[in-house]
Design a protein around this motif. Structure first.
Motif, PDB file in Angstrom:
ATOM      1  N   VAL A  34     -19.567   4.880  -1.429  1.00 47.66           N
ATOM      2  CA  VAL A  34     -18.839   4.021  -0.494  1.00 47.66           C
ATOM      3  C   VAL A  34     -19.100   4.502   0.922  1.00 47.66           C
ATOM      4  O   VAL A  34     -19.173   5.708   1.167  1.00 47.66           O
ATOM      5  CB  VAL A  34     -17.331   4.073  -0.816  1.00 47.66           C
ATOM      6  CG1 VAL A  34     -16.536   3.279   0.180  1.00 47.66           C
ATOM      7  CG2 VAL A  34     -17.083   3.583  -2.225  1.00 47.66           C
ATOM      8  N   SER A  35     -19.291   3.565   1.851  1.00 51.23           N
ATOM      9  CA  SER A  35     -19.415   3.965   3.253  1.00 51.23           C
ATOM     10  C   SER A  35     -18.518   3.073   4.106  1.00 51.23           C
ATOM     11  O   SER A  35     -18.010   2.048   3.643  1.00 51.23           O
ATOM     12  CB  SER A  35     -20.875   3.876   3.708  1.00 51.23           C
ATOM     13  OG  SER A  35     -21.433   2.652   3.334  1.00 51.23           O
ATOM     14  N   ARG A  36     -18.315   3.502   5.346  1.00 54.48           N
ATOM     15  CA  ARG A  36     -17.488   2.706   6.261  1.00 54.48           C
ATOM     16  C   ARG A  36     -18.182   1.397   6.592  1.00 54.48           C
ATOM     17  O   ARG A  36     -19.411   1.300   6.516  1.00 54.48           O
ATOM     18  CB  ARG A  36     -17.253   3.495   7.555  1.00 54.48           C
ATOM     19  CG  ARG A  36     -16.447   4.756   7.375  1.00 54.48           C
ATOM     20  CD  ARG A  36     -16.353   5.469   8.718  1.00 54.48           C
ATOM     21  NE  ARG A  36     -15.919   6.851   8.553  1.00 54.48           N
ATOM     22  CZ  ARG A  36     -14.642   7.188   8.412  1.00 54.48           C
ATOM     23  NH1 ARG A  36     -13.700   6.283   8.421  1.00 54.48           N
ATOM     24  NH2 ARG A  36     -14.312   8.466   8.255  1.00 54.48           N
ATOM     25  N   THR A  37     -17.432   0.434   6.988  1.00 57.52           N
ATOM     26  CA  THR A  37     -18.022  -0.882   7.284  1.00 57.52           C
ATOM     27  C   THR A  37     -18.951  -0.816   8.486  1.00 57.52           C
ATOM     28  O   THR A  37     -19.893  -1.607   8.582  1.00 57.52           O
ATOM     29  CB  THR A  37     -16.928  -1.924   7.543  1.00 57.52           C
ATOM     30  OG1 THR A  37     -15.928  -1.357   8.365  1.00 57.52           O
ATOM     31  CG2 THR A  37     -16.325  -2.404   6.245  1.00 57.52           C
ATOM     32  N   GLU A  38     -18.700   0.140   9.432  1.00 57.03           N
ATOM     33  CA  GLU A  38     -19.600   0.195  10.590  1.00 57.03           C
ATOM     34  C   GLU A  38     -20.894   0.958  10.274  1.00 57.03           C
ATOM     35  O   GLU A  38     -21.832   0.930  11.064  1.00 57.03           O
ATOM     36  CB  GLU A  38     -18.901   0.811  11.800  1.00 57.03           C
ATOM     37  CG  GLU A  38     -18.493   2.272  11.644  1.00 57.03           C
ATOM     38  CD  GLU A  38     -17.020   2.398  11.272  1.00 57.03           C
ATOM     39  OE1 GLU A  38     -16.500   1.484  10.585  1.00 57.03           O
ATOM     40  OE2 GLU A  38     -16.392   3.399  11.669  1.00 57.03           O
ATOM     41  N   ASP A  39     -20.947   1.659   9.116  1.00 60.28           N
ATOM     42  CA  ASP A  39     -22.171   2.363   8.723  1.00 60.28           C
ATOM     43  C   ASP A  39     -22.994   1.506   7.771  1.00 60.28           C
ATOM     44  O   ASP A  39     -22.523   0.499   7.251  1.00 60.28           O
ATOM     45  CB  ASP A  39     -21.818   3.690   8.026  1.00 60.28           C
ATOM     46  CG  ASP A  39     -21.072   4.639   8.948  1.00 60.28           C
ATOM     47  OD1 ASP A  39     -21.273   4.521  10.172  1.00 60.28           O
ATOM     48  OD2 ASP A  39     -20.284   5.451   8.433  1.00 60.28           O
ATOM     49  N   ASP A  40     -24.240   1.981   7.548  1.00 57.81           N
ATOM     50  CA  ASP A  40     -25.100   1.306   6.575  1.00 57.81           C
ATOM     51  C   ASP A  40     -24.662   1.689   5.166  1.00 57.81           C
ATOM     52  O   ASP A  40     -24.222   2.818   4.930  1.00 57.81           O
ATOM     53  CB  ASP A  40     -26.556   1.724   6.764  1.00 57.81           C
ATOM     54  CG  ASP A  40     -27.179   1.008   7.955  1.00 57.81           C
ATOM     55  OD1 ASP A  40     -26.525   0.088   8.489  1.00 57.81           O
ATOM     56  OD2 ASP A  40     -28.293   1.383   8.342  1.00 57.81           O
ATOM     57  N   ALA A  83     -11.543   2.848   4.332  1.00 53.02           N
ATOM     58  CA  ALA A  83     -11.375   1.417   4.617  1.00 53.02           C
ATOM     59  C   ALA A  83     -11.083   1.183   6.096  1.00 53.02           C
ATOM     60  O   ALA A  83     -10.489   2.029   6.770  1.00 53.02           O
ATOM     61  CB  ALA A  83     -10.237   0.867   3.762  1.00 53.02           C
ATOM     62  N   ASP A  84     -11.550   0.032   6.616  1.00 50.30           N
ATOM     63  CA  ASP A  84     -11.273  -0.304   8.011  1.00 50.30           C
ATOM     64  C   ASP A  84      -9.912  -0.998   8.117  1.00 50.30           C
ATOM     65  O   ASP A  84      -9.152  -1.052   7.138  1.00 50.30           O
ATOM     66  CB  ASP A  84     -12.411  -1.161   8.591  1.00 50.30           C
ATOM     67  CG  ASP A  84     -12.581  -2.471   7.863  1.00 50.30           C
ATOM     68  OD1 ASP A  84     -11.763  -2.755   6.961  1.00 50.30           O
ATOM     69  OD2 ASP A  84     -13.521  -3.213   8.174  1.00 50.30           O
ATOM     70  N   MET A  91     -20.217  -1.165   0.124  1.00 48.77           N
ATOM     71  CA  MET A  91     -20.810  -0.558  -1.069  1.00 48.77           C
ATOM     72  C   MET A  91     -22.234  -1.066  -1.228  1.00 48.77           C
ATOM     73  O   MET A  91     -22.550  -2.162  -0.779  1.00 48.77           O
ATOM     74  CB  MET A  91     -19.984  -0.903  -2.312  1.00 48.77           C
ATOM     75  CG  MET A  91     -18.631  -0.209  -2.302  1.00 48.77           C
ATOM     76  SD  MET A  91     -17.744  -0.458  -3.828  1.00 48.77           S
ATOM     77  CE  MET A  91     -18.556   0.695  -4.900  1.00 48.77           C
ATOM     78  N   PRO A  92     -23.104  -0.264  -1.842  1.00 48.79           N
ATOM     79  CA  PRO A  92     -24.494  -0.700  -1.975  1.00 48.79           C
ATOM     80  C   PRO A  92     -24.624  -1.909  -2.889  1.00 48.79           C
ATOM     81  O   PRO A  92     -23.853  -2.067  -3.842  1.00 48.79           O
ATOM     82  CB  PRO A  92     -25.201   0.519  -2.563  1.00 48.79           C
ATOM     83  CG  PRO A  92     -24.133   1.306  -3.187  1.00 48.79           C
ATOM     84  CD  PRO A  92     -22.902   1.062  -2.409  1.00 48.79           C
ATOM     85  N   ASP A  93     -25.582  -2.754  -2.568  1.00 51.45           N
ATOM     86  CA  ASP A  93     -25.790  -3.966  -3.362  1.00 51.45           C
ATOM     87  C   ASP A  93     -26.843  -3.685  -4.438  1.00 51.45           C
ATOM     88  O   ASP A  93     -27.971  -4.164  -4.366  1.00 51.45           O
ATOM     89  CB  ASP A  93     -26.225  -5.112  -2.449  1.00 51.45           C
ATOM     90  CG  ASP A  93     -26.126  -6.453  -3.157  1.00 51.45           C
ATOM     91  OD1 ASP A  93     -25.527  -6.488  -4.245  1.00 51.45           O
ATOM     92  OD2 ASP A  93     -26.644  -7.441  -2.631  1.00 51.45           O
ATOM     93  N   ILE A  94     -26.468  -2.852  -5.406  1.00 50.15           N
ATOM     94  CA  ILE A  94     -27.390  -2.494  -6.489  1.00 50.15           C
ATOM     95  C   ILE A  94     -26.803  -3.008  -7.794  1.00 50.15           C
ATOM     96  O   ILE A  94     -25.618  -2.804  -8.068  1.00 50.15           O
ATOM     97  CB  ILE A  94     -27.583  -0.962  -6.580  1.00 50.15           C
ATOM     98  CG1 ILE A  94     -28.158  -0.437  -5.264  1.00 50.15           C
ATOM     99  CG2 ILE A  94     -28.503  -0.596  -7.721  1.00 50.15           C
ATOM    100  CD1 ILE A  94     -28.216   1.063  -5.205  1.00 50.15           C
ATOM    101  N   ASP A  95     -27.670  -3.646  -8.590  1.00 45.14           N
ATOM    102  CA  ASP A  95     -27.229  -4.177  -9.880  1.00 45.14           C
ATOM    103  C   ASP A  95     -27.556  -3.162 -10.970  1.00 45.14           C
ATOM    104  O   ASP A  95     -28.719  -2.781 -11.151  1.00 45.14           O
ATOM    105  CB  ASP A  95     -27.950  -5.507 -10.143  1.00 45.14           C
ATOM    106  CG  ASP A  95     -27.530  -6.100 -11.475  1.00 45.14           C
ATOM    107  OD1 ASP A  95     -26.426  -5.761 -11.934  1.00 45.14           O
ATOM    108  OD2 ASP A  95     -28.305  -6.888 -12.038  1.00 45.14           O
TER     109      ASP A  95
END
Lengths: 134, 105
Positions: A34-40, A83-84, A91-95
């Motif tokens: 998980v990363s912050r919304t302002e980060d990649d 969370a902001d 979250m990464p878009d990995i399936d």
């Protein structure tokens, strides 16, 4: 080194599939990062295979890695410490299903190249039996 | 019974000398660069190179620096097959030598 060319070609295939396995394991390990919304978000790793064409022994090589979408996906999780204000995290878009499929293909590829090594070894060994009296 | 004189036996007179043997081709050594010996020497030095690679990878495997397992396995396989090949060539050469030594003169 033309004498054991099959070994070298299969070795390059083993190296490429090993790197593919590494990339897939990296993706699976980070699927819940998980990363912050302002980060990649974590970017999926994809290896780029390329055929060896410049007059060498042949085979394949990994030309480089390409990275997936840094946007990822926004997940509403207000209780998360990262969370902001609106309660979103990135979250990464990995399936996972796609990664498991790639894992199986890479594993089969590794086994296929090992089988090439084994068969080449058998062939060379039986060539050495040629003309032996015992 | 009259016995013909030996001088009258002339049947052998027609036997001419054997025809001259054809000229044997002259044997030249293989292309001046040492032939079999040089080939064996270069093969042995190549074999030494393969064993060196295999040894370096074996040390890496023992110290944990080995990147790829298959690299070491392929190198050791290559070294072992090359050794068998070199030994087979040597055995064939020794066999040929003993065969020649056994020749009746």
């Amino acid at each position: 080194m033309a004498m054991f060319a099959a070994f070298h070609v299969a070795g390059s295939g083993l190296l490429a599939t090993r790197k593919w396995l590494d990339a897939v394991s990296d993706n699976i390990a980070n699927i819940n990062t998980v990363s912050r919304t302002e980060d990649d978000a974590f970017q999926a790793r994809m290896v780029v295979a390329q055929a060896e064409q410049y007059g060498g022994a042949g085979g394949v090589r990994v030309a480089g890695a390409m990275f997936g979408d840094p946007e990822g996906r926004l997940v509403h999780s207000p209780d998360h410490p990262l969370a902001d204000e609106q309660g979103y995290v990135r979250m990464p878009d990995i399936d996972l299903g796609d990664q498991m499929t790639q894992l199986m293909i890479a594993q089969r590829g590794y086994q296929a190249n090992l089988s090439v090594v084994k068969h080449a070894q058998d062939a060379y060994t039986s060539a050495l039996q040629l003309g032996q009296r015992r | 019974m009259s016995i013909p004189s030996i001088g009258s036996v002339t049947a052998l007179a027609g036997v001419a000398g054997l025809p001259a043997l054809p000229e044997l081709p002259s044997v030249t050594p293989a292309d001046g660069d040492g032939g079999f010996g040089a080939a064996l020497t270069s093969g042995l030095s190549q074999l030494e190179g393969l064993h060196d690679t295999s040894d370096v990878l074996a040390v890496q495997a023992a110290t944990g620096d080995l990147q790829d397992i298959h690299d070491y396995m392929i190198a050791s396989n290559e070294a072992s097959i090359a050794t068998e090949l070199t030994v087979a060539v040597r055995n064939k050469a020794v066999e040929a030598f003993t065969e020649i030594m056994r020749m009746q003169v």
